[in-house]
Design a protein around this motif. Structure first.
Motif, mmCIF file in Angstrom:
data_model
loop_
_atom_site.group_PDB
_atom_site.id
_atom_site.type_symbol
_atom_site.label_atom_id
_atom_site.label_comp_id
_atom_site.label_asym_id
_atom_site.label_seq_id
_atom_site.Cartn_x
_atom_site.Cartn_y
_atom_site.Cartn_z
ATOM 1 N N GLU A 209 20.445 6.815 -35.352
ATOM 2 C CA GLU A 209 20.352 7.746 -34.228
ATOM 3 C C GLU A 209 18.904 8.130 -33.933
ATOM 4 O O GLU A 209 18.536 8.375 -32.775
ATOM 5 C CB GLU A 209 21.201 8.997 -34.488
ATOM 6 N N TYR A 210 18.093 8.188 -34.976
ATOM 7 C CA TYR A 210 16.661 8.457 -34.774
ATOM 8 C C TYR A 210 16.041 7.376 -33.893
ATOM 9 O O TYR A 210 15.318 7.669 -32.937
ATOM 10 C CB TYR A 210 15.950 8.531 -36.131
ATOM 11 N N ARG A 212 17.596 5.259 -31.915
ATOM 12 C CA ARG A 212 18.185 5.318 -30.565
ATOM 13 C C ARG A 212 17.419 6.322 -29.710
ATOM 14 O O ARG A 212 17.028 6.034 -28.576
ATOM 15 C CB ARG A 212 19.649 5.729 -30.651
ATOM 16 N N ASP A 213 17.225 7.520 -30.259
ATOM 17 C CA ASP A 213 16.511 8.548 -29.497
ATOM 18 C C ASP A 213 15.075 8.116 -29.199
ATOM 19 O O ASP A 213 14.589 8.297 -28.073
ATOM 20 C CB ASP A 213 16.504 9.877 -30.265
ATOM 21 N N ALA A 214 14.392 7.578 -30.206
ATOM 22 C CA ALA A 214 13.000 7.153 -30.014
ATOM 23 C C ALA A 214 12.898 6.153 -28.862
ATOM 24 O O ALA A 214 12.023 6.276 -27.995
ATOM 25 C CB ALA A 214 12.445 6.537 -31.307
ATOM 26 N N THR B 45 22.850 12.855 -28.518
ATOM 27 C CA THR B 45 21.647 12.023 -28.465
ATOM 28 C C THR B 45 20.740 12.536 -27.358
ATOM 29 O O THR B 45 21.167 13.317 -26.497
ATOM 30 C CB THR B 45 21.997 10.556 -28.155
ATOM 31 N N TYR B 46 19.504 12.060 -27.369
ATOM 32 C CA TYR B 46 18.560 12.446 -26.313
ATOM 33 C C TYR B 46 19.117 12.090 -24.939
ATOM 34 O O TYR B 46 19.098 12.915 -24.018
ATOM 35 C CB TYR B 46 17.232 11.727 -26.561
ATOM 36 N N ALA B 47 19.664 10.889 -24.812
ATOM 37 C CA ALA B 47 20.188 10.434 -23.517
ATOM 38 C C ALA B 47 21.394 11.265 -23.092
ATOM 39 O O ALA B 47 21.545 11.589 -21.911
ATOM 40 C CB ALA B 47 20.562 8.950 -23.591
ATOM 41 N N TYR B 68 19.520 13.997 -37.165
ATOM 42 C CA TYR B 68 19.410 12.824 -38.036
ATOM 43 C C TYR B 68 19.639 13.092 -39.505
ATOM 44 O O TYR B 68 19.268 12.281 -40.351
ATOM 45 C CB TYR B 68 18.040 12.121 -37.832
ATOM 46 N N VAL B 82 9.542 12.229 -32.235
ATOM 47 C CA VAL B 82 10.919 12.112 -31.730
ATOM 48 C C VAL B 82 11.616 13.468 -31.816
ATOM 49 O O VAL B 82 12.242 13.940 -30.856
ATOM 50 C CB VAL B 82 11.699 11.030 -32.516
ATOM 51 N N LYS B 86 12.748 15.915 -28.608
ATOM 52 C CA LYS B 86 14.152 16.308 -28.457
ATOM 53 C C LYS B 86 14.279 17.831 -28.447
ATOM 54 O O LYS B 86 14.991 18.412 -27.618
ATOM 55 C CB LYS B 86 14.975 15.706 -29.598
ATOM 56 N N ALA B 260 24.524 3.023 -31.518
ATOM 57 C CA ALA B 260 23.053 3.022 -31.565
ATOM 58 C C ALA B 260 22.495 1.636 -31.863
ATOM 59 O O ALA B 260 21.390 1.308 -31.443
ATOM 60 C CB ALA B 260 22.571 4.015 -32.630
#
Lengths: 264, 264
Positions: A209-210, A212-214, B45-47, B68, B82, B86, B260
């Protein structure tokens, strides 16, 4: 003077000295038993134990636990048909099994890591002080996809897991075989300049998940997950080489195997 | 009376009552904030946070941690680009994020499990007392391979991991979404009559090796690993249904996402 199980264990422990807390114990067999042949493997699976016995090995040196948990606790497995059948095979044949996990990772350099770098042809790319940090030569323009293809070919794996853009250029790699934990993995990946983390095994809710976000934030980061076994297995060959050098009369086999699971 | 973040949390907690120790906390935002729209997701998630904000959601209910690690500890992440990006998105928008992990698994029945059974069309096959144990109808001759194909189609996953024989007949299934740990997984699989374990996520040295040994010993056992996210994500739809029923005026979106990582 004949070589015994204990002779071998002493040699394996010597580069580090005895650890107070370790999972590296004699899982079966007697320390005084003479050893003419050793089998080195990632895991003492049922099939590998049988193969080792059939080919005359007295001792198996395995990186992973024998009984499906890190501490090789067996109380919870009593009466379990799989456990009982494996234990019966081990006890009836007297095969010795020694786990070599903590010590080999404490070697200077880490025996698994240095063996894997050799297997991948990457030993010249590793930082002198931090072998898990690699710089690819500037004349070898690599992409994440090209690195993935290299890993598949060298490690004999049919597919791996990817987060990020396969077309992304890669110059600096963090390479963490096995499953050292999400924080260790993220600590390496977030270092400035590290483009790609190659991990053996991750927890989905952590490193995956890290990354993915990055990636969704626009950072040029990527992750390749090879699977745990194939990320470390070839590293155990360094143990075989060490024993052959120390004990020229000892027979040493390395037994590889396919991963326990395959794509379906 | 307007619906607030706390109103929603109270409703989510009610079926269980407050747990003393839980990771289900308000990760961001204010309890008193009015809520007109909720987004339900596997992970914030960020998205997904951006999508939730863009579509007017005031609150995200997520099953997995935001930062995370299981406890959402953030000290170790301070300064991490990251994490900071976020956090900045979350704080600048004031979006509320509540984690719903422990409570939903404590619902009677487990909200994730019952939602997944519906998604898979298997709710009629589950044992009344133990929803994670399934008996396929005797007129539906199934194989491991056929079950794998069903999982792929229903859960929208391109491939999964298999140990065992895809042609093996399956009558009784143990179904454990998520990552409840190797012992729980093996405890289910070793029950007499359970042919196949479907797991979300495993540790390689635990459940995978157990099944490898079982198969090599000739036991009729098999393992399918779907990936953690897709093994639970559809189960969160039960939360959306519950909120829509309780608060008819509330807008509730379910936001799904691809895993992910993907095969490469």
């Amino acid at each position: 003077m004949s070589i015994t199980v204990q002779t071998i264990i002493d040699r394996l422990v010597a580069p580090v000295g005895p650890l107070e807390q370790t999972v590296d114990t004699l899982k079966s067999g007697s320390p005084g038993k003479p050893v003419r042949k050793v089998a080195v493997a990632m895991t003492a699976t049922y099939a590998i134990i049988k193969q080792a016995i059939d080919t005359g090995a007295d001792l198996i040196i395995a990186h992973e636990p024998t009984f499906y948990n890190h501490l090789d606790e067996t109380n919870w497995l009593e009466g379990d048909p799989v456990y009982e059948k494996k234990r019966e095979l081990i006890e009836s044949t007297g095969i010795a099994i020694f786990r070599l996990h903590d010590y080999i990772h404490e070697y200077e350099p880490d025996g698994i890591l240095s063996g894997m770098l050799l297997e991948l042809g990457w030993d010249a790319y590793a930082d002198a002080e931090h072998l898990h940090l690699l710089t690819l030569p500037s004349d070898e323009a690599e992409t994440v996809g090209a690195v993935a293809a290299h890993l598949k070919q060298r490690l004999g794996i049919d597919s791996l897991l990817l987060a990020g853009d396969p077309a992304m250029a890669v110059s600096r790699i963090g390479f963490l075989p096995g499953a050292p934990g999400g924080r260790t993995q993220m600590d390496v990946l977030r270092q400035g300049g590290i483009d790609l983390l190659i991990a053996g095994e991750t927890n989905e809710w952590e490193t995956n998940e890290y990354v993915r976000d990055a990636v969704d934030m626009g950072f040029a980061k990527a992750l390749l997950v090879t699977g745990h076994q194939k990320s470390e297995e070839a590293g155990m060959a360094t143990v075989a080489a060490m024993l052959r050098e120390q004990f020229p009369e000892l027979l040493v086999d390395v037994i590889a195997s396919p991963p326990a699971v395959r794509r379906a």
